[in-house]
Design a protein around this motif. Structure first.
Motif, PDB file in Angstrom:
ATOM      1  N   VAL A  17     -12.170 -12.077  -2.805  1.00 44.86           N
ATOM      2  CA  VAL A  17     -11.726 -10.823  -3.297  1.00 44.86           C
ATOM      3  C   VAL A  17     -11.238 -10.457  -4.403  1.00 44.86           C
ATOM      4  O   VAL A  17     -11.017  -9.513  -5.130  1.00 44.86           O
ATOM      5  N   ALA A  18     -11.917 -11.640  -5.130  1.00 43.00           N
ATOM      6  CA  ALA A  18     -11.282 -11.796  -6.982  1.00 43.00           C
ATOM      7  C   ALA A  18     -11.839 -10.337  -7.249  1.00 43.00           C
ATOM      8  O   ALA A  18     -11.035  -9.914  -8.604  1.00 43.00           O
ATOM      9  N   GLU A  19     -13.483 -10.383  -6.955  1.00 46.93           N
ATOM     10  CA  GLU A  19     -14.074  -8.989  -7.554  1.00 46.93           C
ATOM     11  C   GLU A  19     -13.758  -7.599  -7.641  1.00 46.93           C
ATOM     12  O   GLU A  19     -13.700  -6.962  -8.765  1.00 46.93           O
ATOM     13  N   LEU A  20     -12.265  -7.091  -6.890  1.00 48.69           N
ATOM     14  CA  LEU A  20     -11.392  -6.699  -6.740  1.00 48.69           C
ATOM     15  C   LEU A  20     -10.671  -6.240  -7.578  1.00 48.69           C
ATOM     16  O   LEU A  20      -9.855  -4.656  -8.239  1.00 48.69           O
ATOM     17  N   THR A  21      -9.822  -6.831  -8.164  1.00 46.86           N
ATOM     18  CA  THR A  21      -8.894  -6.794  -9.591  1.00 46.86           C
ATOM     19  C   THR A  21      -9.251  -5.977 -10.443  1.00 46.86           C
ATOM     20  O   THR A  21      -8.894  -5.061 -10.612  1.00 46.86           O
ATOM     21  N   SER A  22     -10.324  -5.596 -11.008  1.00 50.95           N
ATOM     22  CA  SER A  22     -10.998  -4.847 -11.887  1.00 50.95           C
ATOM     23  C   SER A  22     -10.684  -3.764 -11.252  1.00 50.95           C
ATOM     24  O   SER A  22     -10.482  -2.711 -11.789  1.00 50.95           O
ATOM     25  N   THR A  23     -10.659  -3.256  -9.874  1.00 51.03           N
ATOM     26  CA  THR A  23     -10.598  -2.071  -9.440  1.00 51.03           C
ATOM     27  C   THR A  23      -9.669  -1.603  -9.600  1.00 51.03           C
ATOM     28  O   THR A  23      -8.825  -0.107  -9.555  1.00 51.03           O
ATOM     29  N   LEU A  24      -8.432  -2.827  -9.043  1.00 50.01           N
ATOM     30  CA  LEU A  24      -7.291  -2.409  -8.978  1.00 50.01           C
ATOM     31  C   LEU A  24      -6.956  -1.791 -10.106  1.00 50.01           C
ATOM     32  O   LEU A  24      -6.214  -0.715 -10.456  1.00 50.01           O
ATOM     33  N   ILE A  25      -7.147  -2.417 -11.791  1.00 51.25           N
ATOM     34  CA  ILE A  25      -6.801  -2.405 -12.418  1.00 51.25           C
ATOM     35  C   ILE A  25      -7.297  -0.983 -13.541  1.00 51.25           C
ATOM     36  O   ILE A  25      -6.251  -0.523 -13.730  1.00 51.25           O
ATOM     37  N   ALA A  26      -8.623  -0.769 -13.376  1.00 51.12           N
ATOM     38  CA  ALA A  26      -9.067   0.432 -13.071  1.00 51.12           C
ATOM     39  C   ALA A  26      -8.354   2.346 -13.060  1.00 51.12           C
ATOM     40  O   ALA A  26      -8.580   3.144 -12.935  1.00 51.12           O
ATOM     41  N   SER A  27      -7.754   1.395 -11.545  1.00 51.51           N
ATOM     42  CA  SER A  27      -7.194   2.729 -10.688  1.00 51.51           C
ATOM     43  C   SER A  27      -5.520   2.955 -11.137  1.00 51.51           C
ATOM     44  O   SER A  27      -5.186   3.578 -10.407  1.00 51.51           O
ATOM     45  N   GLY A  28      -5.061   2.147 -12.074  1.00 51.56           N
ATOM     46  CA  GLY A  28      -3.634   1.952 -13.082  1.00 51.56           C
ATOM     47  C   GLY A  28      -2.602   0.497 -12.597  1.00 51.56           C
ATOM     48  O   GLY A  28      -1.372   1.151 -12.847  1.00 51.56           O
ATOM     49  N   ALA A  29      -3.179   0.231 -11.862  1.00 46.90           N
ATOM     50  CA  ALA A  29      -2.123  -0.586 -12.165  1.00 46.90           C
ATOM     51  C   ALA A  29      -2.108  -2.085 -13.166  1.00 46.90           C
ATOM     52  O   ALA A  29      -3.356  -1.882 -14.737  1.00 46.90           O
ATOM     53  N   ASP A  30      -1.071  -2.068 -14.114  1.00 45.77           N
ATOM     54  CA  ASP A  30      -0.770  -3.215 -15.164  1.00 45.77           C
ATOM     55  C   ASP A  30      -0.952  -4.743 -14.674  1.00 45.77           C
ATOM     56  O   ASP A  30      -1.438  -6.036 -15.660  1.00 45.77           O
ATOM     57  N   LYS A  31      -0.145  -5.402 -13.731  1.00 48.33           N
ATOM     58  CA  LYS A  31      -0.970  -6.221 -12.619  1.00 48.33           C
ATOM     59  C   LYS A  31      -1.387  -6.411 -12.047  1.00 48.33           C
ATOM     60  O   LYS A  31      -0.666  -5.555 -11.470  1.00 48.33           O
ATOM     61  N   VAL A  32      -2.487  -7.911 -11.752  1.00 55.52           N
ATOM     62  CA  VAL A  32      -2.520  -7.635  -9.735  1.00 55.52           C
ATOM     63  C   VAL A  32      -2.566  -9.170 -10.123  1.00 55.52           C
ATOM     64  O   VAL A  32      -2.338 -10.030 -10.072  1.00 55.52           O
ATOM     65  N   PHE A  33      -1.486 -10.043  -8.682  1.00 57.25           N
ATOM     66  CA  PHE A  33      -1.205 -10.949  -7.925  1.00 57.25           C
ATOM     67  C   PHE A  33      -2.226 -10.956  -6.987  1.00 57.25           C
ATOM     68  O   PHE A  33      -2.307 -10.208  -5.880  1.00 57.25           O
ATOM     69  N   LEU A  34      -3.431 -12.192  -7.643  1.00 60.81           N
ATOM     70  CA  LEU A  34      -4.391 -12.627  -6.313  1.00 60.81           C
ATOM     71  C   LEU A  34      -3.775 -13.840  -5.487  1.00 60.81           C
ATOM     72  O   LEU A  34      -3.587 -14.176  -5.887  1.00 60.81           O
TER      73      LEU A  34
END
Length: 303
Positions: A17-34
């Motif tokens: 699911v690593a490719e979804l990190t960019s979606t989360l950041i674009a939607s407002g996340a400052d950090k993503v714990f993967l």
């Protein structure tokens, strides 16, 4: 987060699911714990709860939000118990209380007759679940930058007490994919009997819509519970919501009142549904639905 001057961190758990990190950041996340590991390919209460508790204990967030999906409800209740905090379920509004700086969680109470505002002053993190489609998704900003923190899964196979066997697809899974539907045709007790929902299914097919229902229609056995919209069903936000023979009890309105356009059809001119509807037709649904089917067929050149 802006009012509290805090960061927003997203937790992404799954397999490949690593490719979804960019979606989360674009939607407002400052950090993503993967947390990306084959052990998370299918949802498991034991595995997901374990990794969530480890993250909470290490990073000590002030607030934890979880989607009020089937899995989210299962997971969040266990997490709150194990970290010793409260949980406000099925929130419909989130604010920051100006006096205390606490999250003010708003949710229906007493059968939906009142909206309760709940604070959690003594324990951390403050936790709540929010139903899908309650809030409008933000427009993604793909230029946003964020940090991705990879977390090693510390879950042993013997800690998982259940085993995935197979996925069973529902025959009408597409027709009741209500959360993502752009058009929903819903029926209530005013539909009269189970056989009359065939008309709604025909209309839905013409419009490319999903079929919904009120709790009353479900309880009367007219349609399966998976189609239920409302406080004890699904929360939806379609572009167009047709309400056929639905009176408009508060429990139902909670689930669909944020639809872009609401079209109500009811023979009772004083039905509460007309107070939230953009357009209303006072009439017998068994006369209105066939007329709509005929007109939409003409519009779409369907024989």
């Amino acid at each position: 987060a802006d009012k509290l001057n805090q960061e927003i961190s997203a937790i992404l758990i799954g397999n490949n699911v690593a490719e979804l990190t960019s979606t989360l950041i674009a939607s407002g996340a400052d950090k993503v714990f993967l947390i990306d590991d084959p052990v998370f390919k299918h949802y498991s209460t034991d595995a997901y709860v374990k990794v969530m508790i480890d993250l909470i204990n290490e990073y000590k967030p002030s607030v934890v939000l979880v989607g009020a999906t089937n899995n989210g409800r299962d997971m969040s209740a266990r997490i709150s118990c194990r970290v010793g905090t409260g949980l406000t379920a099925d929130c419909t509004s989130l604010e920051i209380d100006e006096e205390t700086g606490l999250v003010a969680w708003t949710r229906p109470a007493f059968g939906g007759n009142i909206m309760a505002v709940i604070l959690c002053p003594n324990h951390r993190p403050q936790m709540g679940t929010v139903r899908p489609s309650v809030f409008k998704k933000p427009e993604p900003e793909h230029s946003r930058k964020g940090e991705v923190i990879k977390i090693q899964a510390n879950v042993k196979p013997e800690e998982i007490r259940t085993r995935f066997i197979e996925t069973i697809e529902l025959e009408d899974a597409i027709s009741c994919n209500l959360e993502e539907a752009e058009i929903i045709v819903s029926g209530g007790r005013g539909m009269g009997k189970k056989e009359n929902f065939k008309l709604l299914e025909e209309l839905a097919k013409i419009l490319g819509a999903s079929v919904g229902a009120s709790r009353a229609a479900v309880e009367d056995g007219m349609i399966a519970p998976i189609h239920q919209v409302g406080q004890t069903g699904k929360t939806v936000r379609p572009k167009i919501y047709f309400a056929f023979g639905i009176s408009g009890a508060i429990q139902h309105l909670i689930g669909m009142s944020t639809s872009d356009v609401i079209i109500a059809i009811n023979k009772d001119a004083d039905a509460p549904i007309f107070k939230v509807a953009n357009y209303g037709i006072v009439g017998d649904v068994m006369q209105v639905i066939p007329a709509m089917i005929e007109q939409f067929k003409k519009f779409k050149n369907i024989e």
